[in-house]
Design a protein around this motif. Structure first.
Motif, PDB file in Angstrom:
ATOM      1  N   THR A 289       3.980 -31.893 127.176  1.00 38.18           N
ATOM      2  CA  THR A 289       3.918 -30.930 126.066  1.00 38.18           C
ATOM      3  C   THR A 289       4.181 -31.641 124.742  1.00 38.18           C
ATOM      4  OG1 THR A 289       4.781 -29.285 127.599  1.00 38.18           O
ATOM      5  CG2 THR A 289       4.765 -28.700 125.281  1.00 38.18           C
ATOM      6  N   ALA A 290       5.175 -32.513 124.750  1.00 39.50           N
ATOM      7  CA  ALA A 290       5.493 -33.247 123.521  1.00 39.50           C
ATOM      8  C   ALA A 290       4.311 -34.104 123.093  1.00 39.50           C
ATOM      9  CB  ALA A 290       6.715 -34.122 123.754  1.00 39.50           C
ATOM     10  N   ARG A 291       3.635 -34.664 124.077  1.00 44.38           N
ATOM     11  CA  ARG A 291       2.481 -35.485 123.727  1.00 44.38           C
ATOM     12  C   ARG A 291       1.372 -34.612 123.134  1.00 44.38           C
ATOM     13  NH1 ARG A 291      -2.110 -38.056 127.355  1.00 44.38           N
ATOM     14  NH2 ARG A 291      -3.020 -39.389 125.782  1.00 44.38           N
ATOM     15  N   ALA A 292       1.163 -33.466 123.773  1.00 41.57           N
ATOM     16  CA  ALA A 292       0.107 -32.572 123.270  1.00 41.57           C
ATOM     17  C   ALA A 292       0.405 -32.133 121.840  1.00 41.57           C
ATOM     18  CB  ALA A 292      -0.024 -31.366 124.191  1.00 41.57           C
ATOM     19  N   PHE A 293       1.664 -31.989 121.546  1.00 42.51           N
ATOM     20  CA  PHE A 293       2.042 -31.536 120.201  1.00 42.51           C
ATOM     21  C   PHE A 293       2.394 -32.704 119.274  1.00 42.51           C
ATOM     22  CE2 PHE A 293       2.050 -27.549 122.237  1.00 42.51           C
ATOM     23  CZ  PHE A 293       1.844 -26.630 121.247  1.00 42.51           C
ATOM     24  N   GLU A 294       2.031 -33.907 119.723  1.00 39.81           N
ATOM     25  CA  GLU A 294       2.270 -35.106 118.922  1.00 39.81           C
ATOM     26  C   GLU A 294       3.738 -35.201 118.498  1.00 39.81           C
ATOM     27  OE1 GLU A 294      -0.593 -34.833 115.832  1.00 39.81           O
ATOM     28  OE2 GLU A 294      -2.275 -34.955 117.216  1.00 39.81           O
ATOM     29  N   ARG A 295       4.600 -34.858 119.429  1.00 44.83           N
ATOM     30  CA  ARG A 295       6.037 -34.891 119.139  1.00 44.83           C
ATOM     31  C   ARG A 295       6.757 -35.876 120.048  1.00 44.83           C
ATOM     32  NH1 ARG A 295       9.396 -32.894 115.953  1.00 44.83           N
ATOM     33  NH2 ARG A 295      10.518 -31.507 117.343  1.00 44.83           N
ATOM     34  N   LEU A 296       5.957 -36.718 120.680  1.00 47.47           N
ATOM     35  CA  LEU A 296       6.565 -37.625 121.641  1.00 47.47           C
ATOM     36  C   LEU A 296       7.572 -38.587 121.002  1.00 47.47           C
ATOM     37  CD1 LEU A 296       6.493 -37.780 124.580  1.00 47.47           C
ATOM     38  CD2 LEU A 296       4.624 -39.387 124.480  1.00 47.47           C
ATOM     39  N   PRO A 297       7.236 -39.175 119.846  1.00 44.60           N
ATOM     40  CA  PRO A 297       8.223 -40.096 119.273  1.00 44.60           C
ATOM     41  C   PRO A 297       9.585 -39.440 119.048  1.00 44.60           C
ATOM     42  CG  PRO A 297       6.139 -40.288 118.140  1.00 44.60           C
ATOM     43  CD  PRO A 297       6.009 -39.127 119.049  1.00 44.60           C
TER      44      PRO A 297
ATOM     45  N   LEU B 219       4.479 -42.123 132.775  1.00 49.49           N
ATOM     46  CA  LEU B 219       4.955 -43.448 132.380  1.00 49.49           C
ATOM     47  C   LEU B 219       3.835 -44.358 131.907  1.00 49.49           C
ATOM     48  CD1 LEU B 219       7.617 -44.028 135.181  1.00 49.49           C
ATOM     49  CD2 LEU B 219       7.960 -43.203 132.862  1.00 49.49           C
ATOM     50  N   GLU B 220       2.603 -43.921 132.159  1.00 54.76           N
ATOM     51  CA  GLU B 220       1.459 -44.708 131.684  1.00 54.76           C
ATOM     52  C   GLU B 220       0.996 -44.271 130.294  1.00 54.76           C
ATOM     53  OE1 GLU B 220       0.125 -47.345 133.065  1.00 54.76           O
ATOM     54  OE2 GLU B 220       1.478 -47.256 134.784  1.00 54.76           O
ATOM     55  N   ILE B 221       1.647 -43.263 129.761  1.00 53.52           N
ATOM     56  CA  ILE B 221       1.283 -42.833 128.399  1.00 53.52           C
ATOM     57  C   ILE B 221       1.459 -44.011 127.439  1.00 53.52           C
ATOM     58  CG2 ILE B 221       2.025 -41.370 126.460  1.00 53.52           C
ATOM     59  CD1 ILE B 221       2.758 -39.212 128.480  1.00 53.52           C
ATOM     60  N   ALA B 222       0.562 -44.103 126.492  1.00 51.14           N
ATOM     61  CA  ALA B 222       0.647 -45.218 125.529  1.00 51.14           C
ATOM     62  C   ALA B 222       1.735 -44.914 124.510  1.00 51.14           C
ATOM     63  CB  ALA B 222      -0.695 -45.402 124.846  1.00 51.14           C
ATOM     64  N   PHE B 223       2.961 -45.080 124.955  1.00 54.37           N
ATOM     65  CA  PHE B 223       4.096 -44.684 124.119  1.00 54.37           C
ATOM     66  C   PHE B 223       4.146 -45.459 122.806  1.00 54.37           C
ATOM     67  CE2 PHE B 223       5.577 -43.407 128.353  1.00 54.37           C
ATOM     68  CZ  PHE B 223       5.976 -42.112 128.086  1.00 54.37           C
ATOM     69  N   VAL B 224       3.909 -46.750 122.900  1.00 61.05           N
ATOM     70  CA  VAL B 224       4.013 -47.578 121.688  1.00 61.05           C
ATOM     71  C   VAL B 224       2.975 -47.129 120.662  1.00 61.05           C
ATOM     72  CG1 VAL B 224       3.816 -49.911 120.786  1.00 61.05           C
ATOM     73  CG2 VAL B 224       4.959 -49.510 122.965  1.00 61.05           C
ATOM     74  N   LYS B 225       1.787 -46.909 121.150  1.00 63.54           N
ATOM     75  CA  LYS B 225       0.709 -46.480 120.251  1.00 63.54           C
ATOM     76  C   LYS B 225       1.059 -45.143 119.597  1.00 63.54           C
ATOM     77  CE  LYS B 225      -4.290 -46.023 120.417  1.00 63.54           C
ATOM     78  NZ  LYS B 225      -5.437 -45.906 121.325  1.00 63.54           N
TER      79      LYS B 225
END
Lengths: 296, 693
Positions: free
Chosen positions: B264-272, B316-322
């Protein structure tokens, strides 16, 4: 079959009609709610269906002695109302030494009473024991409407009462009501609770919607001619068709009233009486007798 | 016939009873119900249907409705729309029952009928009840076991729906926002959004989330953790602290929340912003996966374990750094990866990415702390990180990066990190690099030596190193000593001389069981890489042979005079201590002169210095003997004089003898003054005068 009943709450506006102890003034509203109904409407409503005052020498130990309970029907601004008036035994005297017969008046919206499945007995029980004013007529409550708890009417109980008096006798009275006001005699020995049961039993043999237009009283005074469509009294008057509880005799039915009477008996014969009663009870949309009221 | 209207109305009602009775009778004969009868039944006036319907047995009601619902046509829809408020309860029950059989047919048809009524409220009411009601969730505590299977068809139903707008279906929204963290609503919402995300419908997932957690404020419902967390991720509404607490509690109760929240955080661009809060949850989930792997006994267990592992791996394969995740938060991702046997991915290089490395190390510290009760996993992660950070290249004589050294220094005093760290340092021989480049302070070695006894000497090595380095740098006087004289609290006077820095360093090293050879090795290895051209850069250029000899003598004295903590009435222990001190001292002399530890040239010069000192000592000895001879001679002369005064009456001694005595004493006094600290009675080669021999 066990019926499930659930208590409902119903709002009531009210008025206390009496005289001041030792006073000279006639009966009037000494205390009243101040809500949707204005003072004039409340006054008019409370004066519409009055059982009258008993004779001064009435024996208060008799079953027919007060309290008397009268049910009225009213309309205001397109809304239908039903009322309960409780005529109490006398308490105190006025300036001229006449006993003061106070009465409490409660008025409910018909829709609310119908949705709560409230019968005459239910309505009376919801106000029974309330005290609106003190001995001197001073208000005991503020002007807000009362929020009363009321139990719905069990149909099986009505069926039992009808069977006790006899379906044919009560059906005859009910059918007669379609034509004109009726006074039911032979009720002098009935106590108040039995009278209310009887009123409900007779009304239950008509579609419930007629209660929106039905006025009834557990007793009336012989000193005046009551306006209610269904009254329990042994005294005759010119406005009511007199029918006796023990033997209704040959009612002066119209064609329609007779047809209804016969159809009702056939229906009750073909199926369980409670089922018929439930069916009639389910028709709660307001209906009118249209024909004349009793004229005092 | 002219019937009075009241009677006519009453009769009409009674006649209806006949017709209704007929309807009722036929409807009770379930076997005879077909679509035609159902249409006839519902073609009756609403009032009739309304009166007859409640008295029918449930099976009749269900059968009648079922015909209308499964045969979609204008007629059936019209019938249902007309009697919606009469039949809706039964319709909902039917839809729920159908959904629980994993079919959405009735539920979807019901939705279309509700939509045909023309306002949003019927759909809202219908949805609310088929998604959330006691009939759906069940009252039993054990009902939760069946929830996943019962939630799935409801999610399918919602997937087929258009995502409601922010103000739509308020009742359903309110009902969905109620409920405990792992309650029906929470699981349903989680499954819905997860499914939308899994099918790539990011827009729809966002739509659902915005509807549930978006701009429309929360109602009066009790703030549950899952709502707090999603409100934070979707609408950034509660504070981060509140969200952190909520996420922690909910992932503690069910780690699967971490997966959902991450997507959900990724979808909402809130992952960082969210990864810091989600990290512990991801690690928790990884622990669960690892536990499932270890425990699985049935095929079902294995399937579940595999599904969980796949779900975690995808996250865990999400491109976290990017996406902009911070290094400290990425440590949690690596932690989770390592727990489920994936390779770590985000460890920054300690030399090239110093700041990131430090952030990562701080984050990893949080991970390791979090895993305090999971020693196997904790040690694994620490081990992997140590291997990465303390990499030893056997072909390069490079010091460890400063960031690595900082990490060692930070972990060394911590009982939860130190054992593994110290053992690893020992295993790869990293102590040699650390010593060669003097990268750790004595207290670091002391800390590391708690679990690796072999490091105990290295603590004094560090001390010695520091002392030698400071001597080379000229920060401390090599041989400076000062006399002290003071009364302590009890009034006892103390007079003495402080030790020099070099002697103290040598003494400490000996006290810490370093052998003379080890000590000399350390001394010889100290180099100042940044020394100015005219400044000494090592020990042999900074400390002369004489100075070293002096320091060794001082060291010997310190060793010899150590207090003895036992009764020593015979002086035997003291004697042994003297002998040991002398033995150590001799060993130093032998090593320096016979082996090129400090360099062959230095060794030779040192030998000369020793000899010189020895010769000087002999010279002093000779003078002493001469002085003693003169003293004895004077004594005899005095006797002779007394005898002569008695016999020959002369009171003067031989003038030549007096002059010789004065000369001898004068030279001796001069020698003492030149030597400064040496007392007249000192052994000219070493040791205190009067010491037992």
């Amino acid at each position: 079959m066990t019926e499930t009943v659930s208590q409902s709450e119903i709002s009531a506006e009210w008025a206390h009609i009496s005289k001041v102890n030792g006073g000279a003034a006639d009966f009037s509203i000494l205390a009243a709610s101040q809500a949707t109904l204005g003072p004039q409407e409340l006054s008019d409503f409370s004066a519409s269906f009055v059982a009258g005052v008993p004779a001064p020498d009435v024996d208060l130990q008799l079953p027919s002695a007060p309290p008397w309970v009268t049910f009225g029907k009213h309309e205001s601004a397109g809304a239908r109302f039903v009322s309960v008036t409780v005529q109490f035994p006398w308490d105190g005297v006025d300036q001229r030494g006449r006993p003061i017969w106070s009465r409490d008046f409660y008025v409910f919206r018909y829709d609310a009473a119908a949705r709560g499945d409230l019968s005459y007995q239910s309505l009376y029980r919801s106000v029974q024991g309330l005290k609106l004013a003190g001995q001197g007529g001073q208000p005991l409550l503020d002007g807000r409407p009362l929020l009363l708890k009321a139990d719905p009417q069990p149909m099986d109980e009505l069926a039992t009462v009808i069977e006790r008096y006899g379906l044919e006798r009560l059906a005859a009275i009910a059918a007669a009501l379609l034509d004109a006001p009726v006074a039911v005699g032979g009720t002098g020995s009935l106590w108040l609770a039995q009278r209310l049961q009887l009123l409900d039993a007779i009304a239950a043999l008509l579609p419930r919607g007629f209660r929106a237009d039905l006025s009834a009283s557990s007793a009336v005074s012989g000193l005046n001619v009551p306006k209610m469509r269904l009254i329990l009294t042994d005294e005759e008057d010119s406005s009511h068709q007199q029918m006796h509880l023990a033997s209704p005799g040959a009612p002066l039915w119209s064609e329609g009233a007779r047809e209804y009477y016969e159809l009702l008996l056939r229906m009750a014969q073909n199926r369980e009486l409670p089922a018929v009663l439930r069916y009639l009870w389910s028709h709660w949309e307001a209906l009118s007798f249209i024909t004349r009221e009793a004229t005092p | 016939v002219n019937v009075n209207p009241a009677a006519a109305a009453a009769i009409r009602i009674l006649v209806e009873l006949d017709r209704e009775s007929e309807l009722d009778r036929r409807a009770r004969d379930v076997a005879s119900i077909d679509l035609e009868f159902a249409l006839v039944y519902f073609a009756e006036p609403r009032g009739v249907v309304g009166r007859v319907w409640p008295s029918l047995p449930p099976v009749s009601r269900d059968t009648l409705l079922d015909f209308l619902l499964r045969n979609e046509s204008q007629d059936t829809t019209r019938a249902l729309v007309k009697t919606w408020d009469i039949v809706v309860r039964d319709l909902i029950a039917l839809a729920i029952s159908d959904l629980d059989r994993d079919s959405t047919v009735i539920a979807e048809r019901g939705l279309r009928v509700a939509a045909a009524i023309g306002t949003g409220r019927p759909i809202d009411q219908y949805l609310e009840y088929i998604l959330v009601s006691w009939g759906v969730t069940g009252l039993s505590d054990t009902a939760g076991a069946n929830w996943p299977a019962r939630i799935r068809p409801r999610v399918d139903l919602l997937l087929a729906l258009q995502v409601p707008g922010p103000e739509e279906f308020a009742m359903t929204r309110t009902r969905l926002r109620v409920g405990v963290d792992n309650g029906w609503q929470a699981q349903l919402v989680r499954a819905l959004i997860t499914e939308e995300l899994a099918t790539g419908e990011i827009g729809r997932a966002r739509g659902w989330a915005e509807w549930l957690f978006g701009s429309v404020g929360p109602g009066d419902e009790k703030s549950q953790n899952w709502l707090t967390a999603l409100d934070f991720i979707v609408a950034q509404r509660p504070t981060q602290g509140a969200a952190a607490s909520a996420i922690n509690e909910m992932t503690h109760a069910d780690p699967a929340w971490a997966i959902f929240l991450a997507w959900t955080a990724r979808a909402f661009e809130r992952l960082p912003d969210s990864l810091e809060l989600l990290g512990p949850g991801l690690v928790r989930f990884a622990l669960r996966v690892a536990d499932q792997d270890a425990r699985r006994t049935t095929d079902e267990d294995a399937r579940k374990a595999a599904a969980d592992r796949d779900a975690l791996r995808e996250v865990l394969e999400i491109a976290f750094v990017k996406l902009g995740a911070l290094a400290g938060d990425l440590a949690w991702v690596d932690g989770a990866r390592l727990i489920i046997s994936l390779e770590s991915r985000y460890m920054p290089h300690p030399l090239n990415q110093v700041d990131l490395f430090k952030q990562y190390a701080a984050g990893l510290d949080g991970v390791l702390h979090f895993l305090a009760n999971f020693q196997v996993h904790r040690d694994l992660i620490q081990d992997v990180f140590q291997r990465y950070a303390l990499h030893v290249d056997p072909n390069a004589d490079e010091p460890f990066p400063l960031a690595t050294v900082e990490l060692i220094k930070k972990w060394a005093p911590r009982p939860d990190r130190e054992p593994l760290l110290a053992r690893y340092i020992q295993a790869i021989g990293a102590e040699n690099i650390l010593l060669a480049h003097n990268q750790l302070a004595p207290e670091d070695w002391k800390n590391l030596a708690v679990y690796v006894p072999e490091f105990r000497g290295l603590e004094s090595t560090g001390l010695l190193w520091s002392a030698i380095k400071q001597i080379i740098e000229g920060k401390t006087g090599k041989l400076t000593r000062e006399t002290f004289d003071f009364n302590d609290e009890s009034g006892v006077r103390h007079i003495g001389v402080s030790s020099s820095a070099l002697a103290a360093a040598l003494f400490d090293a000996c006290e810490n069981n370093m052998s003379p050879r080890q000590i000399l090795n350390v001394i010889s290895s100290v180099r100042l890489h940044d020394a100015a051209p005219h400044q000494p850069s090592d020990f042999i250029t900074a400390v002369s042979e004489d100075e070293l000899q002096e320091a060794l003598r001082e060291m010997q004295s310190l060793l010899r005079n150590r207090p003895i903590d036992r009764e020593d009435p015979t002086g035997h222990l003291k004697k042994r201590q003297y002998e040991a001190a002398e033995q150590t001292w001799i060993e130093f002399l032998a090593l320096i002169t016979s082996e090129p530890i400090l360099g062959a040239g230095y060794g030779k010069r040192f030998w000369k210095a020793v000899n010189s000192r020895a010769r000087h000592g002999e010279k002093v000895h000779r003078r002493l003997r001469r002085w003693l001879w003169w003293r004895r001679l004077r004594g005899r002369f005095s006797v002779w004089k007394r005898k002569r005064a008695v016999g020959v009456q002369s009171n003067a001694g031989p003038p030549a003898a007096q002059g010789s005595r004065r000369r001898m004493l004068g030279r001796h006094a001069k020698d003492v003054n030149r030597d400064g600290k040496r007392g007249a009675g000192e052994n000219p080669v070493g040791g205190d005068a009067g010491a037992p021999r």
